[in-house]
Design a protein around this motif. Structure first.
Motif, mmCIF file in Angstrom:
data_model
loop_
_atom_site.group_PDB
_atom_site.id
_atom_site.type_symbol
_atom_site.label_atom_id
_atom_site.label_comp_id
_atom_site.label_asym_id
_atom_site.label_seq_id
_atom_site.Cartn_x
_atom_site.Cartn_y
_atom_site.Cartn_z
ATOM 1 N N ILE A 51 -83.590 -63.504 73.322
ATOM 2 C CA ILE A 51 -84.730 -63.772 74.202
ATOM 3 C C ILE A 51 -86.012 -63.784 73.377
ATOM 4 O O ILE A 51 -86.792 -64.720 73.415
ATOM 5 N N THR A 52 -86.209 -62.710 72.634
ATOM 6 C CA THR A 52 -87.377 -62.579 71.776
ATOM 7 C C THR A 52 -87.105 -61.441 70.804
ATOM 8 O O THR A 52 -86.123 -60.734 70.938
ATOM 9 N N GLY A 53 -87.954 -61.298 69.796
ATOM 10 C CA GLY A 53 -87.790 -60.151 68.908
ATOM 11 C C GLY A 53 -86.987 -60.489 67.671
ATOM 12 O O GLY A 53 -87.113 -61.583 67.109
ATOM 13 N N ASP A 54 -86.162 -59.545 67.240
ATOM 14 C CA ASP A 54 -85.390 -59.713 66.006
ATOM 15 C C ASP A 54 -84.532 -60.962 66.052
ATOM 16 O O ASP A 54 -83.873 -61.231 67.065
ATOM 17 N N ASN A 55 -84.524 -61.672 64.943
ATOM 18 C CA ASN A 55 -83.742 -62.913 64.903
ATOM 19 C C ASN A 55 -82.244 -62.658 64.867
ATOM 20 O O ASN A 55 -81.459 -63.529 65.234
ATOM 21 N N LEU A 56 -81.839 -61.489 64.409
ATOM 22 C CA LEU A 56 -80.419 -61.156 64.377
ATOM 23 C C LEU A 56 -80.079 -60.345 65.627
ATOM 24 O O LEU A 56 -80.616 -59.266 65.849
ATOM 25 N N VAL A 57 -79.180 -60.888 66.406
ATOM 26 C CA VAL A 57 -78.804 -60.269 67.681
ATOM 27 C C VAL A 57 -77.364 -59.779 67.582
ATOM 28 O O VAL A 57 -76.489 -60.535 67.138
ATOM 29 N N LYS A 58 -77.136 -58.543 68.004
ATOM 30 C CA LYS A 58 -75.771 -58.015 67.982
ATOM 31 C C LYS A 58 -75.219 -58.004 69.398
ATOM 32 O O LYS A 58 -75.947 -57.741 70.375
ATOM 33 N N GLY A 59 -73.914 -58.300 69.516
ATOM 34 C CA GLY A 59 -73.309 -58.380 70.835
ATOM 35 C C GLY A 59 -71.986 -57.659 70.917
ATOM 36 O O GLY A 59 -71.698 -56.760 70.129
ATOM 37 N N SER A 60 -71.176 -58.108 71.869
ATOM 38 C CA SER A 60 -69.889 -57.465 72.127
ATOM 39 C C SER A 60 -68.877 -57.804 71.037
ATOM 40 O O SER A 60 -68.981 -58.836 70.375
ATOM 41 N N TYR A 61 -67.869 -56.937 70.897
ATOM 42 C CA TYR A 61 -66.697 -57.149 70.035
ATOM 43 C C TYR A 61 -67.060 -57.400 68.567
ATOM 44 O O TYR A 61 -66.320 -58.066 67.854
#
Lengths: 114, 116
Positions: A51-61
């Motif tokens: 959405i916004t913020g850090d370019n690296l996004v962590k998710g599930s699994y």
């Protein structure tokens, strides 16, 4: 108009190797970007979003994705693939002006071989 | 307890028939959607309702008519079914907030329609 491209129909990797599933997007404003996964005969499940913020996004699994504004990309990554990661992956985009509508890419089939 | 449930899961019917697919969500979401996934797995939005009001209506034949009796339900009725209507139809929902573009879609398991 917003659009998403997933340039690879199919990605094959060996178990334990890193994987990347590519996605590029086009929107008129700031994008909201999503990755969903679809296992056989199932509905789509949410993995992660930017959405916004850090370019690296962590998710599930153990999945992560990197937002790159200059390249208009949002590639999905995982450091070490599992056979159970084999599935169909969809990238999706929404722009703020069109908040009700998600546009999906054509999907990439990931196959992880033992 | 299934968050987004669709019935039936499978539907086999003859050309020219009329059929309906029902969807219910128990997440308290305000917005519901119908998506069509074709044989190549491409996913396209058809309709979206926000609190019983139609907000997205893509270029879909008018044989397809969505109906939302309340914000927890969105049904899809299809008249005069054609071979090309064969697909998997997914219902989805999302919350309505000030930043609704950021909200995640929760999908049902899909309804596979086969028109013979």
């Amino acid at each position: 108009a917003q659009s998403v491209a997933q340039p690879e129909d199919q990605v094959n990797v060996a178990e334990g190797n890193p994987l990347t599933v590519k996605c590029t997007y086009s929107v008129s404003g700031n994008p909201y970007l999503f990755w969903y996964v679809q296992y056989p005969n199932r509905g789509l499940q949410f993995l992660l979003k930017y959405i916004t913020g850090d370019n690296l996004v962590k998710g599930s699994y153990g999945f992560e994705a990197e937002f790159n504004k200059s390249q208009t990309s949002f590639h999905l990554k995982k450091p070490s693939a599992l056979v159970s990661d084999s599935a169909l992956y969809f990238c999706a985009v929404r722009d703020k002006a069109n908040a009700g509508k998600s546009t999906f890419g054509d999907g990439t089939t990931l196959t992880v071989k033992p | 307890d299934t968050a987004v449930s669709q019935t039936p899961k499978y539907l086999v019917t003859q050309m020219g028939n009329d059929k309906s697919i029902k969807c219910e969500q128990n997440l308290g979401h305000d917005t519901m959607y119908w998506y069509k996934q074709d044989s190549k797995k491409f996913l396209k939005i058809m309709f979206s309702y926000n609190n019983k009001e139609l907000i997205i209506n893509e270029t879909v034949p008018n044989r397809f008519s969505p109906k939302s009796p309340d914000k927890a339900h969105l049904n899809l009725h299809i008249n005069s079914l054609e071979l090309g209507d064969s697909a998997v139809y997914f219902c989805a929902s999302s919350a309505l907030t000030a930043n609704s573009g950021a909200n995640v879609l929760t999908f049902g398991a899909g309804s596979r329609l086969t028109v013979l």
